[in-house]
Write an enzyme that holds these catalytic residues in place. Structure first.
Site, PDB file in Angstrom:
ATOM      1  N   LYS A  80       8.899  -2.896  14.988  1.00  0.00           N
ATOM      2  CA  LYS A  80       7.522  -1.786  15.642  1.00  0.00           C
ATOM      3  C   LYS A  80       7.268  -1.392  16.398  1.00  0.00           C
ATOM      4  CE  LYS A  80       2.473  -1.951  13.688  1.00  0.00           C
ATOM      5  NZ  LYS A  80       1.449  -2.969  12.579  1.00  0.00           N
ATOM      6  N   SER A 155      -0.262  -0.765   9.059  1.00  0.00           N
ATOM      7  CA  SER A 155      -0.027   0.297  10.455  1.00  0.00           C
ATOM      8  C   SER A 155       1.621   0.160  10.008  1.00  0.00           C
ATOM      9  CB  SER A 155      -0.694  -0.255  11.391  1.00  0.00           C
ATOM     10  OG  SER A 155      -0.785  -1.444  11.538  1.00  0.00           O
ATOM     11  N   SER A 179      -1.203  -5.509   7.359  1.00  0.00           N
ATOM     12  CA  SER A 179      -0.251  -3.947   8.336  1.00  0.00           C
ATOM     13  C   SER A 179       1.326  -4.402   7.529  1.00  0.00           C
ATOM     14  CB  SER A 179      -0.552  -4.031   9.548  1.00  0.00           C
ATOM     15  OG  SER A 179      -1.369  -2.729   9.723  1.00  0.00           O
TER      16      SER A 179
HETATM   17  N1  GLN Z   1      -5.950  -1.608   7.520  1.00  0.00           N
HETATM   18  C1  GLN Z   1      -6.005  -2.395   8.638  1.00  0.00           C
HETATM   19  C2  GLN Z   1      -6.721  -1.950   9.668  1.00  0.00           C
HETATM   20  O1  GLN Z   1      -6.845  -0.651   9.339  1.00  0.00           O
HETATM   21  C3  GLN Z   1      -4.589  -3.110   9.335  1.00  0.00           C
HETATM   22  C4  GLN Z   1      -4.658  -4.051   9.999  1.00  0.00           C
HETATM   23  C5  GLN Z   1      -3.107  -4.484  10.482  1.00  0.00           C
HETATM   24  O2  GLN Z   1      -3.273  -5.165   9.598  1.00  0.00           O
HETATM   25  N2  GLN Z   1      -2.555  -4.316  12.002  1.00  0.00           N
HETATM   26  O3  GLN Z   1      -7.728  -2.874  10.832  1.00  0.00           O
END
Ligand code: GLN
Length: 473
Positions: A80, A155, A179
Site C-alpha cells: 500500500k 482504503s 481498511s
Molecule cells: N473507511 C474508513 C475511513 O474512511 C477506513 C479507514 C481505514 O481503515 N484506513 O476512515
C-alpha cells in the site's frame, strides 16, 4: 512448467523452491507479465518497481549457493502506498505527496526484505487511507478484480485488487477502521488487523495514530500468518509496540469452542444476502460442534459514531504537517496565509478536507467536551464490553461488511453511506483488538462474502487457528 498464479500460496511456492522446479525470477516475471496485461483496467498498482527482478536474481543466487530458504523467500508482495520504501515515491494516494520520495524504509519493509520477500510495487489507496472504496485516490479509482464495474473496497483496495487478480502473491495494507479486512472481504481474501501495538508503524504515513495498524492480505490464513510472524514485534522506532507475548494456549477441541454473536448486530443497512450468509456460517460451526453464544456488547452500535469523532480529530492533527513547507508539494501564494490556503485547498482532496474540518471542529474549545471527550468515554466502555464478552467466549464473530462489493460511484457522493461500510470492522480498532476476515463463499453473481473473527489482544494465534478451521467447515 509455468507457475499457476491462481492457486499459488506461500506454502506451495516454498515447496516449488525446495523441489527446485521454479526460480524466483520466473515468479517475479510471471507477476510482471500479468500486471502489464491487467493493471491498465484495474489501476491496482500506481507504480511497479524495476529492481524487483534484480532482487529476485539475488534470491536465486542465494539459493544456488545452498543457503536455506528464508521465511518469505522470493515472495512477491504488493505494498500500500502509505508504507515507506527507501528511494521510492510514497504518495498516500494524494497530490500532496505525489512527488515525495521516502528517505528510509518502514520497519515492516525492512523485516520483510530480510525475510526474502520482494516488493513488486506500490498500490493505490484512498487518499491518506480515508475511504472504503479506493475511489478517494487522487490517481483514479481501483477496480474490483473479478467485476471491474465494482469497487475493491478500501482504503487498501489497490493491494486487495492486486492480490485478488493474481498481480502479487500477497500484500500489505493499513487498517484504521477496516481498511484491510473490508477490501479483503470484497475481493475474497484473508485480511488481518493485528492487535494495536503488535506491528510497528515506523514508516507508515499516519492517519489516526491511536487506531492505525499495518496488516497482511493473502489468499489463505496460513499465508497471512506467515507474513504476520515476520512483521510482528517490538520496534524501538515505534514506542507503541510491545514485546509480543509468546505464551499461547492451544485452542480447545472444536466442541468446546465458544463463538460470541453480539445481540442486535444485524440492523438496517445489512443486506439480506449478508444476513443469510452469516447465519449459514454459524450453522456450519454449530454442526461441527462449536457453541454459538449470544452476547451483549451494548456499546457496539456507538463504535462507528465514536470513530467518526476520534479519527477526524487525530487526522486533523496528523495532517497539519502537510503545509507545503515542512511537508508536501507547495502551491505559491502572495501571502503566507494564501500559500497555506492554496496548498492545503488544492493538494488535499474533498474527503481529506472534510475530515480535517470535522476534526478541527470536535477539538475546538466548547465542542471538545461535547464530542471528543464523550467519544473517548464511549471507547473505554466498548473496551470493557469486549473484556466482559471474552470471559464468556473465545472469539466474537460478525460479518465483515454489511454488503458485498458495491458499484463504482454508488456511494461516493454520500459520505454517510460510505462510512456505514465500516460498521462491523470499526469496533476492533476502537478497542485495539486483533480481527481476521476470512472468505465465506460467494453470492449468485460470484461476489465474495467475508466472515470476521475478533479475539482478545495478542491472540492472533487463536484467530489463525479458528480461521483455518472455518475454511474446512
Ligand atoms: N473507511 C474508513 C475511513 O474512511 C477506513 C479507514 C481505514 O481503515 N484506513 O476512515
Amino acid at each position: 512448467m509455468p507457475i499457476d498464479l491462481q492457486t499459488l500460496t506461500i506454502a506451495s511456492w516454498r515447496a516449488q523452491l525446495v523441489a527446485k522446479t521454479a526460480r524466483v525470477v520466473d515468479l517475479v516475471e510471471a507477476y510482471q507479465t500479468e500486471i502489464v496485461r491487467r493493471n491498465g483496467e484495474l489501476n491496482a498498482y500506481l507504480e511497479v518497481f524495476d529492481q524487483a527482478k534484480q532482487i529476485a536474481e539475488q534470491s536465486d543466487q542465494w539459493l544456488e549457493k545452498g543457503n536455506p530458504l528464508r521465511p518469505l523467500e522470493g515472495v512477491p508482495l504488493a505494498v500500500k502506498d502509505n508504507i515507506l520504501i527507501a528511494g521510492e515515491i510514497c504518495s498516500a494516494g494524494s497530490k500532496m505527496l505525489a512527488t515525495y520520495r521516502a528517505t528510509y524504509s518502514a520497519t515492516v519493509i525492512k523485516r520483510l526484505a530480510q525475510a526474502g520477500a520482494i516488493m513488486l510495487g506500490r498500490t493505490n489507496m484512498d487518499e491518506f487511507a480515508m475511504g472504503s472504496s479506493t475511489e478517494n485516490s487522487a490517481f483514479g479509482p481501483t477496480h474490483h478484480p473479478t467485476d471491474p464495474t465494482r469497487v475493491p473496497g478500501g482504503s487498501s483496495g489497490g493491494t486487495a485488487s492486486a492480490v485478488g487478480a493474481n498481480l502479487a502473491l500477497a500484500g500489505l495494507g493499513s487498517d484504521t477502521a477496516g481498511s484491510v479486512r473490508q477490501p479483503a472481504s470484497f475481493c475474497g481474501l484473508v485480511g488481518l488487523k493485528p492487535t494495536y501495538g503488535a506491528v510497528s508503524r515506523s514508516g507508515l504515513i499516519a492517519m489516526a495514530s491511536s487506531l492505525d495498524q499495518i496488516g497482511p492480505m493473502a489468499k489463505t490464513v496460513a499465508d497471512v500468518e506467515a507474513i504476520f510472524s515476520v512483521i510482528v514485534g517490538r520496534d524501538p522506532l515505534d514506542s507503541t509496540t510491545v514485546e509480543y507475548p509468546k505464551v499461547k494456549n492451544i485452542l480447545p477441541a472444536i466442541k468446546n469452542i465458544r463463538l460470541g454473536v453480539p445481540e442486535g448486530l444485524i440492523g438496517d443497512g445489512v443486506s439480506e444476502a449478508v444476513k443469510n450468509n452469516f447465519t449459514a456460517a454459524l450453522d456450519r460451526w454449530r454442526l461441527a460442534g462449536a457453541k454459538i453464544v449470544p452476547i451483549t456488547l451494548p456499546r457496539l452500535a456507538d463504535a462507528l459514531a465514536a470513530y467518526y469523532i476520534i479519527s477526524p480529530a487525530e487526522v486533523s492533527s496528523n495532517l497539519a504537517r502537510f503545509d507545503g513547507m515542512r511537508y508536501g508539494d507547495r502551491v505559491a501564494g502572495a501571502t503566507l496565509r494564501e500559500e497555506y490556503e492554496k496548498t492545503r485547498g488544492q493538494k488535499f482532496g474533498r474527503e481529506v478536507r472534510r475530515r480535517i474540518m470535522l476534526g478541527t471542529y470536535v477539538l475546538s474549545a466548547g465542542y471538545y467536551d461535547a464530542y471528543y471527550r464523550r467519544a473517548l468515554a464511549t471507547r473505554d466502555l466498548l473496551i470493557t464490553d469486549f473484556a466482559t464478552a471474552f470471559r464468556q467466549v473465545d472469539a466474537v464473530v460478525m460479518p465483515t461488511t454489511p454488503t458485498t462489493a458495491f458499484a463504482l460511484g454508488e456511494k461516493v457522493t454520500d459520505p454517510l453511506q460510505m462510512y456505514l461500510a465500516d460498521v462491523f470492522t470499526v469496533p476492533a480498532n476502537i478497542a485495539g483488538l486483533p480481527a481476521l476476515s476470512v472468505p465465506n463463499g460467494v453470492d449468485q453473481t460470484g461476489l465474495p462474502f467475508g466472515f470476521q473473527l475478533v479475539a482478545p489482544s495478542f491472540r492472533e494465534d487463536l484467530l489463525f487457528q479458528l480461521g483455518k478451521q472455518h475454511a474446512n467447515l
